[in-house]
Write an enzyme that holds these catalytic residues in place. Structure first.
Site, PDB file in Angstrom:
ATOM      1  N   SER A  72       0.490  -1.427   0.537  1.00 46.86           N
ATOM      2  CA  SER A  72       0.547  -0.075  -0.234  1.00 46.86           C
ATOM      3  C   SER A  72       0.645   0.759   0.022  1.00 46.86           C
ATOM      4  CB  SER A  72      -0.587  -0.018   1.327  1.00 46.86           C
ATOM      5  OG  SER A  72      -0.407   0.025   2.497  1.00 46.86           O
ATOM      6  N   LYS A 142       0.655   4.455   7.233  1.00 39.29           N
ATOM      7  CA  LYS A 142       0.527   4.950   5.573  1.00 39.29           C
ATOM      8  C   LYS A 142       1.217   6.210   5.720  1.00 39.29           C
ATOM      9  CE  LYS A 142      -3.044   2.065   4.703  1.00 39.29           C
ATOM     10  NZ  LYS A 142      -2.660   1.376   3.500  1.00 39.29           N
TER      11      LYS A 142
END
Length: 294
Positions: A72, A142
């Site tokens: 990701s 993230k």
């Protein structure tokens, strides 16, 4: 008894009455005896214990290693990379900033359905003391794109806008668009409450981030209290050694919608905060100067 015949209670003091010192030394032996050195094998458990305590303290208060489990964050981070996470600055009241790559605890079941490997007992122990990447399977990594007070917006394929400013995002995975055109959360306009952050993966079309968790109790936001720390260095593998600077796009003028945070460190004693945070601030400025936006 005459004075000439007096004998001390301890015996005579003439030459014939003195006894030579024994090998172990005696009361009359003034020379210090060398202490026999402790056996290495006796000291080894003590050294190991000290090392384990130091490792645990470092992991708890300073730096912790984490392993990247997914794609990701490509191409900034690859699956299998090991990153070092700074856990010190939050102790001085510092909060996540835009552009930082952060590790945080799963805020509301974001990892539901994801496979979770089961480490053995040795891996769990080494992870607990910080000698191996964390075995905690409820952590995510993230990039912060919005902080408290920000308005974050995605329309069409992008670019991503923060407080009305378009972001140039060279770190987005090649072939991806900054915004995803779908009806599951890719198109949005949100205002981030104080005490929360909005996070997105660099692999925009392969990241289940704030966009796709807007139905949770925090509406896709991540509480600042759930942030473990900022990822600052790729430590492994060796051929990927690199720092993780804040990209220049987050330094553009007019981006900050909040009042200047002039007293971020006021929650800690000023002398201690300055002494602890100054080296990291200097290092961070150097990284920003050397960063190329990757």
């Amino acid at each position: 008894m005459t004075p000439g015949n007096h004998t001390p209670a301890g015996g005579g003091d003439g030459p014939g009455d003195r006894r030579p010192p024994t090998a172990e030394g005696g009361p009359g032996d003034g020379a210090p005896q060398a202490k026999k050195p402790r056996s290495f094998w006796k000291e080894l458990p003590i050294l190991i214990g000290i090392a384990l305590v130091l490792a645990l303290l470092i992991k708890t208060f300073l730096v912790q290693a984490f392993s990247i489990p997914s794609d990701s964050m490509q191409n900034t981070l690859q699956q299998g990379d090991r990153v070092l996470v700074d856990k010190l600055t939050p102790w001085f009241g510092s909060e996540p900033e835009r552009g930082e790559v952060v590790v945080f605890h799963d805020p509301d079941n974001w990892l539901a359905g994801e496979p979770t490997p089961t480490p053995n007992a040795l891996q769990q122990f080494l992870s607990w003391i910080g000698l191996m990447p964390s075995a905690e399977e409820k952590d995510l990594i993230k990039r912060v794109v919005g902080v408290g007070g920000d308005t974050v917006e995605c329309k069409g394929t992008g670019p991503l806008r923060v407080n009305g400013k378009e972001l140039n995002e060279p770190y987005v995975y090649p072939g991806n668009t900054p915004c995803s055109q779908d009806d599951q959360g890719g198109q949005f306009k949100v205002q981030v409450p104080e005490g929360y952050i909005w996070v997105m993966g660099d692999h925009r079309q392969n990241s289940r981030d704030s966009r796709y968790n807007q139905a949770d109790k925090n509406h896709g936001m991540v509480p600042v209290k759930e942030v473990v720390g900022r990822a600052v260095v790729i430590a492994w593998p060796v051929n990927r050694w690199n720092n993780l600077p804040v990209p220049d796009t987050f330094d553009q003028s007019g981006l900050d919608a909040r009042a200047p945070a002039g007293a971020v460190l006021s929650v800690a004693p000023q002398g201690l905060a300055l002494a602890g945070a100054a080296p990291l601030v200097l290092l961070r400025r150097r990284w920003r100067g050397d960063g190329d936006g990757r």
